[in-house]
Enzyme design. Sequence first.
Site, short mmCIF file in Angstrom:
data_model
loop_
_atom_site.label_atom_id
_atom_site.label_comp_id
_atom_site.label_asym_id
_atom_site.label_seq_id
_atom_site.Cartn_x
_atom_site.Cartn_y
_atom_site.Cartn_z
N GLN A 126 0.84 -1.19 0.00
CA GLN A 126 0.00 0.00 0.00
C GLN A 126 0.88 1.25 0.00
OE1 GLN A 126 -2.37 1.39 3.37
NE2 GLN A 126 -4.19 1.43 2.07
N ARG A 177 -7.44 2.53 -2.88
CA ARG A 177 -8.36 2.57 -1.73
C ARG A 177 -8.88 3.99 -1.56
NH1 ARG A 177 -7.78 0.34 4.55
NH2 ARG A 177 -9.52 -1.07 4.22
N TYR A 233 -5.64 11.02 4.17
CA TYR A 233 -4.23 11.26 3.83
C TYR A 233 -4.14 12.05 2.51
CZ TYR A 233 -3.70 8.06 7.72
OH TYR A 233 -3.79 7.48 8.97
N GLY A 285 -9.23 -6.93 8.64
CA GLY A 285 -8.16 -6.21 9.33
C GLY A 285 -7.87 -6.77 10.70
N ARG A 286 -8.56 -6.23 11.72
CA ARG A 286 -8.24 -6.59 13.11
C ARG A 286 -8.27 -8.08 13.38
NH1 ARG A 286 -12.01 -1.67 14.87
NH2 ARG A 286 -12.90 -2.37 12.87
#
Length: 355
Positions: A108, A234, A187, A324-325
């Site tokens: 990424q 993304r 971002y 993810g988590r």
Amino acid sequence: MTTQTAPNLLANLFETYSLNDTISLKNRILMAPLTRCMADANLVPTDDMVAYYERRAEAGLIITEATIIRPDGQGYPNTPGIFTQAQIAGWRKVTDAVHAKDGKIFVQLWHTGRVSHPHFFGGGDVLAASAQKIEGSVPRMRELTYVTPKAATLEDIQGLVRDYAKAAENAIEAGFDGVEIHGANGYLIDTFLHHDSNRRTDEYGGTPANMSRFALEVVDAVAERIGKDRTGLRISPGAYFNMAADSRDRAVFDYFLPELESRDIAFLHIGIFDDSMQFDYLDGNASSYVRAHYGKTLVGVGSYSAQSASEAIATDKFDLIAIGRPFIANPDYVARVRDGVELVPYSDEMLTSLV
Ligand code: FNR
Ligand code: 8K6
């Protein structure tokens, strides 16, 4: 405790999936990008990171933690980079290990924009779409409060586009199967796509086409350098992190998504923590909105279990699921789901070590 249902109910997660003629995935479960802040002082991936990714090679595709394209893109401690030879060599060990286990891995590509901090790059400008700062400070380094960014000049923008393309080229040299451009979560790229952070009046602001221009230029430059088959993106159409909501953003993404669709990239991935979150200006949740405006491969994410992901894929809400988590808590997530073995619940304390 999370209890798995009978594995056969989840069979669609274990189907192969072709992103395109170049890349085929062995299942539909992606490992979501997860910042871990564990690279060494030179932002080189460590041997512990090699082992961490290798343990997760059963994923259909690993998306690495966000990885900075150049020094001024850094906003958190010890996030890896992909702009020096040492960093490329470090990542090469990761990709070799994952490939040896028959896995696939994209890096990424990240520039944190106004969430960067000069502390990490020895001073200098923080670049963003406009000089609009965010409140707050770097997590775990609370003395580092965020600064007002400099609105990127046209020359800065050209340099940034070049550096995304160069980072993508470096990624291929490092052995990655492709890259995911990080255009989400407030971002750099995302600062152009939202009105909260983009107040420009030149060709990069003011209209949906102008606000989409930087993101599309980065996508085009990366795709031209390494191939559209190896380029993913993304995005966060709904503002939820490092960004304030503005209903005018809807028109930006209404323009952006069909433009992106015509680029025919490998996949589009939603950036969200909980996909049940409702955005009034998107008429619902992020994945439903994107699905309605983008007809190619879509990766869903955000507080899904294997069960709810399987159902979402079965009902055509998206094509692939990123986890993810639960992948932090369960290096063998894919095997556990396949075999119906109970998952270890995630907790934030797990972020302090790389298991
Ligand atoms: C994240 N997330 C994230 N997203 C991203 O695009 N790049 C990143 O580097 C990170 N880093 C990161 C670190 C940690 C500790 C967490 C918890 C999350 C967001 C992540 O990819 C994902 O979208 C969310 O975690 C939601 O998915 P789950 O965890 O509910 O499956
Ligand atoms: C030093 C730690 C660096 C981690 C940075 C990457 C992002 C981590 C996200 C952690 C969880 C934040 C959850 C925010 C969700 C907002 C939902 C409204």
